[in-house]
Each structure stands twice: as structure tokens, then as C-alpha cells.
Design an enzyme around this catalytic site. Structure first.
Site, PDB file in Angstrom:
ATOM      1  N   GLU A 488       2.499   9.908 115.423  1.00 51.52           N
ATOM      2  CA  GLU A 488       3.762   9.686 116.152  1.00 51.52           C
ATOM      3  C   GLU A 488       4.951  10.253 115.382  1.00 51.52           C
ATOM      4  O   GLU A 488       5.851  10.852 115.971  1.00 51.52           O
ATOM      5  CB  GLU A 488       3.977   8.197 116.464  1.00 51.52           C
ATOM      6  CG  GLU A 488       2.884   7.540 117.318  1.00 51.52           C
ATOM      7  CD  GLU A 488       2.559   8.279 118.612  1.00 51.52           C
ATOM      8  OE1 GLU A 488       3.399   9.057 119.087  1.00 51.52           O
ATOM      9  OE2 GLU A 488       1.439   8.090 119.124  1.00 51.52           O
ATOM     10  N   ASP A 552      -1.860  15.471 115.658  1.00 54.55           N
ATOM     11  CA  ASP A 552      -3.138  15.034 115.077  1.00 54.55           C
ATOM     12  C   ASP A 552      -3.336  15.640 113.681  1.00 54.55           C
ATOM     13  O   ASP A 552      -3.683  14.933 112.723  1.00 54.55           O
ATOM     14  CB  ASP A 552      -4.315  15.474 115.965  1.00 54.55           C
ATOM     15  CG  ASP A 552      -4.513  14.556 117.167  1.00 54.55           C
ATOM     16  OD1 ASP A 552      -3.938  13.451 117.179  1.00 54.55           O
ATOM     17  OD2 ASP A 552      -5.255  14.948 118.094  1.00 54.55           O
TER      18      ASP A 552
HETATM   19 ZN   LIG Z   1       0.828  12.000 120.772  1.00 55.94          ZN
END
Ligand SMILES: [Zn+2]
Length: 649
Positions: A488, A552
Site C-alpha cells: 500500500e 507487490d
Molecule cells: Zn494494490
């Protein structure tokens, strides 16, 4: 939560080498032990937590609905009306007949503005969307926004792709529309003609819709214009009536998010017969309310959206559908019960410590980036420092007291809940933006970064075992919830987030050469993921999934750095047969372990901005030197991209 015994052992598939296919190595045991239940399109660790959360809500709702709990009348009446299948079956299509009658009574195209606004207010998304958002030029303020919408298939690709499978889905869709009209009482020939008309209108709208990848580019979806420009774009549409009926406060400028689409809406309405437009509006009403009507409507809806599009054999039991509906309608009322049952101050405290460590890991990471110059670097630090952490649930719960929920009136309740929400949404126009608002409910198993708020948000629902396990060692937790946090935060600096500044304004803080470096490094990720095959005729969309893939890769990198800081050099000590780094990567992979039906994978690859599970894992580890080292992989192994490894953050 069911007590998941803390266990140092992490099951792996000994028949597969981690360097060959890490996802299979880490997830095969879970996948074998957890086949998709008949009512699920995919079944993974996150979905299992979501079911636990649903059970907690069900428990609360059953007590409330039975009147044994001093709860608000609203939640109890809403859930009870939803669970009353007998009444829904008896009423057949009666609950939506008055709405359809009003559509049928429209005499002139000039009257469509008011009618479309009325449908929008109860949640039926015809033609376009209208709401509010933070002003991208001044994110402290909210403005009105209008943009594309109105499709019954998941997005434009489903109308425009040319493969056999795509053609078959379209045929099935038109047949489904026809059958729905037959359920409303039309004879087959009439129903068929209406379905064809609907498909024609939706296809024209799809042709002027932006693609999944384009929607991720704020420069393509931000066009602040005077209100007069909206009238100029679509001169035949009655905006005055639309705005009046919508109940929006008066305003002078707005974001016309997708101008070509707005033009097209006007064109399509003018080029179609009034009867065809009415068929389209009626279809969208039936489509929206079918899950709430009698069994024949519920089954017909499920046959297409559940089975055809996602390969799901069985519909969910009614209680699951009703829990979800209550969460959608009264999420911050119901969410309070979830928080009481599943999220305590000790969760929040440990989470805050993790977030702090992840932030400082990215702060240090920024200084190690050889490709970034000092000017951009300084701005990146400033932006990172300004990110707001929101953990668990809102500080102030939403006040639903003006929302009337009646006992025994399911469709009416849903309509009124949507009207309440539309009013709340439009009421924000022209007001200061509320950064404290949550855009997910507390039991949600998900998290988000919001670029115009520059904040990271972790609902209580995701901070549950095994993603966030108070009883597990740091290595596994940093790989799981640590990676989610890192993901995030990294969104603030992905291909979309990097275009906003620390205050959430769309503003360029990059030097030209650093922006170029970023773009070429990001292209490496586009090409890498774009080569992964999902179904016979569908690959991962490298452009559309770029932001998530960057998050990621960056998230795992900074989570590992944060773990190393937390361990202070003790990373070689083994636990359950694995080093800390190995446990970190296993903890990461375990978040994504999941089974998915082939139809669902194909549909997801076309509509989801996230890569599918297998590539979320293998895409990341194959870029990671630390991974290759942790598992002693050779340079020629499939999980080692070596020179081809992509790195942005
Ligand atoms: Zn995301």
C-alpha cells in the site's frame, strides 16, 4: 476467529523445487487441502478469512434480528427482510413493477434526464456515473464528477474482443437478457427483440469507454471544466432536470472524467428509438434487482453472472448474500459489531509498530536508488512522510439516522439505502474533503492507498490470521501483513501514485530524467507480467496491472528490509527447518495461495488490475536476488530472472 494453532511448521510441497515454481512449492499443500467450495469462484487464504468474518457478522445479525441484542432497529429489520425468502418468492417481480412502469410512461426523450437521475439515486447504474471526488487540482476540496458506466457485462473488452469465447459469452449474455424479460412477462419474440436492442446500446457505450489500463492514468480521467462544457458535450441531454432530480447542490465546475463517453451517451440516446432506450433502462433495473426478487430471477441472474462468467456451480446460501448486502447498506453500523468481536487495541498497537518499520524501510530504500537524482529523492521523502495511516476502523462512525429501513421491504430498503448513499456522496460537492472517511467497511479483507488523500488504509478485516498472526514469528508476519503494508505504501509511488504530490494534488514533482528512468524501469515490469498466460486466449494485461505489480515488488522488498532491521542480524537462526528469509518468502506466498475456476481466472484477467495469484508470487520472487539467495537457486532456474530482473523501488 477459529483458533489457528500457532505452529512453526510451514507446509511445502517437497516434490517441487522452490527455484522451479515457488507458488507451487509454497501453495500446493494448501491448495490440495482447500478445494473451492461449490459456491465460490475462487478460494484462497483471503477468502477463508472473509468467510470467518462473515460468520462473525452472521452471529451478530442473528442475535440482533431475534431481538436479543440491544441493537439498532435498522440492522435487524434490514437483515430480517433480506432473509425472508418466502415473501420474496410470493412477490415475484412486484417490487420493481412501479419502477418499470415509470420508465414505460416516459413519453419523450427530453424526459430521460429526470428519469435517469431517479434510477441513479436508487443505485441503478444506467449510461453514466455521477458523484463527487477530491478535486485533483486542490485535493482539500470535493467537486462533482461525471464519467463512463452503464454496461451489463464487466467492461468494454467483453463487447469488443473478437475471440470465440468472447463471442459465446456475448451470445449467452443476450440470451440472459431475453430470459429476464420473459420472466417479466414478455413473449419470447418481444423479449428477444428487446435483448438485441439492449446489446446494441451497450456495445455503442463500450466502444467509447476507456480501457482498464487507460482508467489507471489520471491524465486521461481528469478534465475539470465549467458546467457549461457538460452541456456543450451532450447538448440534447436535459442536464438541468438531471441535476435537479439528483439532489446535487449547485456547482459551477466539475470533473468530466470521460468526455468522449459523455458525448457518446448523447449520441446513442438520439440515435436509438425511445422504446429501445426504455428497454435498456428496464434491463438495467431488472439486472440490478434480480438478486433480491423471487427464485426464478435469482437463478437466472446467477446462471449468467455466477456460472457463465465465473464457473461457480452453486449460488451462495441466502445468509451469505444477506450479510454482504447488510454490510453494503449499513457497513459502519454493522462494522461496530465486527470490531468488538475481532479487533482489539493490541492488534492496533502491533500493526502501528509494523507500519512504522515499513515506512522507515522505504525511507532508506529511496536513498539507495541509483537511478534517482537528489531533487526527486527529496520530494519522495517528503511525500512518504506525509502519508496518513488509518488502521482498523473509522474514528467517527457514519450516522444513518436519516435512513428509513422498513420491516419486510427488501427492495425498498436497498433502494432507500442507495438513495441515502447517493445523497451523502453528492452532499460532499463543494465542501472540504474529509480525509478521515473510510472507503471500505471494517470487516473487509482488503486494504487500499488513496492517491488524492495520500493515505494507507487497513480495515480490521484483513488484520487476521494467517495474514496477521499475533502468535507467529516476525519473519512470517513481515512476509504477509508486512508485505501488504509495503504494497500500500508503494502505491504512493507507482505509475499512478507518483503523479500526485504529498497533498494529493495531481502535480509533477519529478525531474524529467528521473521520470524517464522510472518509465523505462516500469516498462520492464509491463513486459514481464504481460507475458504470463492465464487462459488459452488471455494473458495478464501488463499495462493495466502495472501499478499493482510495482506495489507487490516494492512491497516485498521493503518488507524484507524491515524484517532484517527487526531481527538485527539474527536472520540465519532456523525455525521449523527454515531460515528467517525463507520463512519470510513462504509467509508472503501463503497470502496468495488459492484455487480458482478457469472461467473466473479468465474473467479476472480481463477486469482485475491485480495479477492472478500464481504470478503475484512468482513474478515477485523471480525479480528478487534475496529470494534466489535464500533458497540457493541457480542462475538458470526458472525463478531467477538474473539480468532480466525488473526493479523500480
Ligand atoms: Zn494494490
Amino acid at each position: 476467529m477459529a483458533a489457528e494453532k500457532p505452529d512453526a511448521a510451514l507446509p511445502v510441497d517437497g516434490a517441487v523445487s522452490p527455484c522451479e515454481n515457488f507458488y507451487a512449492y509454497a501453495c500446493n499443500p494448501w491448495m490440495k487441502a482447500n478445494p473451492s467450495p461449490a459456491d465460490q469462484s475462487r478460494w484462497g487464504v483471503m477468502a477463508k478469512i472473509a468467510l470467518e468474518n462473515q460468520n462473525i457478522l452472521k452471529d451478530a445479525l442473528e442475535k440482533i434480528a431475534a431481538g436479543n441484542e440491544p441493537a439498532t432497529q435498522r440492522i435487524g429489520d434490514f437483515y430480517r427482510a433480506c432473509m425472508d425468502e418466502t415473501t420474496a418468492d410470493e412477490k415475484k417481480a412486484e417490487p420493481i413493477k412501479p419502477i418499470l412502469r415509470v420508465i414505460n410512461d416516459v413519453q419523450r426523450k427530453e424526459d430521460l434526464g429526470a428519469e435517469i437521475a431517479a434510477l441513479h439515486s436508487i443505485g441503478v447504474r444506467v449510461f453514466f456515473g455521477f458523484g463527487s471526488q477530491a478535486d485533483y487540482q486542490n485535493a482539500k476540496q470535493d467537486i462533482a464528477v461525471v464519467g463512463q458506466g452503464g454496461l451489463g457485462l464487466p467492461n468494454r473488452d467483453f463487447y469488443l474482443r473478437s475471440g470465440d469465447k468472447d463471442g459465446q459469452i456475448r451470445k449467452d449474455y443476450v440470451a440472459h437478457i431475453g430470459k429476464s424479460f420473459e420472466l417479466l412477462g414478455d413473449i419470447p419474440a418481444v423479449a428477444q427483440a428487446k435483448a438485441d436492442a439492449v446489446m446494441k446500446i451497450e456495445t455503442q457505450l463500450a466502444e467509447q469507454s476507456l480501457s482498464l489500463a487507460q482508467l489507471r492514468d489520471p491524465h486521461l480521467t481528469h478534465h475539470k471544466q465549467p458546467l457549461a462544457e457538460l452541456r456543450a458535450l451532450a447538448p440534447d441531454f436535459d442536464w438541468a432536470s438531471y441535476l435537479l432530480v439528483s439532489g446535487a447542490p449547485s456547482f459551477t465546475s466539475l470533473n468530466i472524467s470521460t468526455p468522449e463517453f459523455i458525448k457518446a451517451t448523447d449520441r446513442v440516446i438520439q440515435a436509438s428509438s425511445l422504446d429501445d432506450v426504455k428497454s435498456y433502462l428496464s434491463w438495467q433495473v431488472v439486472r440490478f434487482f434480480s438478486p433480491l426478487l423471487s427464485k426464478d430471477f435469482v437463478d437466472e441472474d446467477f446462471a449468467f453472472y455466477g456460472k457463465t462468467l465465473n464457473g461457480v456451480p452453486e449460488n451462495q446460501p441466502r445468509w451469505k448474500r444477506c450479510v454482504r448486502l447488510t454490510d453494503q447498506a449499513l457497513g459502519e453500523d454493522l462494522g461496530q459489531y465486527y470490531v468488538k468481536a475481532a479487533f482489539g487495541p493490541q492488534h492496533k498497537e502491533r500493526m502501528l509498530a509494523l507500519v512504522k518499520n515499513l515506512r522507515s524501510a522505504l525511507d532508506e530504500d529511496i536513498d539507495t536508488l541509483a537511478w534517482m537524482g537528489p531533487t526527486t529523492r527529496k520530494q519522495a521523502h517528503i511525500k512518504l512522510a506525509a502519508i496518513l495511516d488509518k488502521i482498523g476502523y473509522p474514528e467517527h462512525w457514519r450516522d444513518y439516522s436519516s435512513l428509513e429501513i422498513k420491516s419486510g421491504d427488501l427492495t425498498g430498503n436497498v433502494g432507500r439505502a442507495n438513495r441515502f448513499e447517493a445523497k451523502r456522496e453528492l452532499g460532499k460537492i463543494g465542501k472540504p474533503h474529509d480525509r478521515a472517511e473510510w472507503h471500505m467497511t471494517p470487516p473487509t479483507v482488503n486494504a487500499y492507498y488513496n492517491p488524492t488523500e495520500n493515505d494507507i488504509n487497513f480495515p480490521a478485516g484483513i488484520m487476521q490470521p494467517p495474514i496477521f498472526d499475533m502468535a507467529m514469528d516476525d519473519a512470517v508476519n513481515y512476509g504477509a501483513i508486512g508485505m501488504v503494508i509495503g504494497h500500500e505504501i508503494t502505491h504512493g509511488f507507482d505509475n499512478q501514485g507518483r503523479k500526485y504530490d504529498k497533498d494529493g494534488n495531481l502535480a509533477d514533482w519529478w525531474t524529467e530524467s528521473d521520470a524517464k528512468e522510472f518509465t523505462s524501469r516500469a516498462q520492464c515490469v509491463v513486459d514481464q507480467y504481460g507475458a504470463y498466460k492465464v487462459a488459452d486466449d488471455v494473458k495478464i494485461n501488463g499495462e493495466a496491472t502495472l501499478g499493482e505489480n510495482l506495489a507487490d515488488n516494492g512491497g516485498v522488498r521493503i518488507a524484507l528490509a524491515a524484517l532484517h532491521k527487526a531481527l538485527k542480524g539474527k536472520k540465519d537462526a532456523k525455525l521449523g527447518g527454515f531460515t528467517a528469509d525463507q520463512r519470510f518468502f513462504l509467509g508472503f506466498a501463503n497470502v496468495w495461495c488459492s484455487n480458482a475456476r478457469e472461467e473466473a481466472k479468465r474473467t479476472l484477467a480481463l477486469i482485475d488490475v491485480h495479477s492472478i495469484a500464481e504470478f503475484r508470487v512468482n513474478g515477485v520472487v523471480s525479480n528478487s536476488e534475496a529470494f534466489a539467495k535464500a533458497f540457493n537457486c541457480k542462475p538458470t532456474d526458472p525463478m531467477v530472472r538474473g539480468d532480466k530482473a525488473c526493479r523500480v523501488w
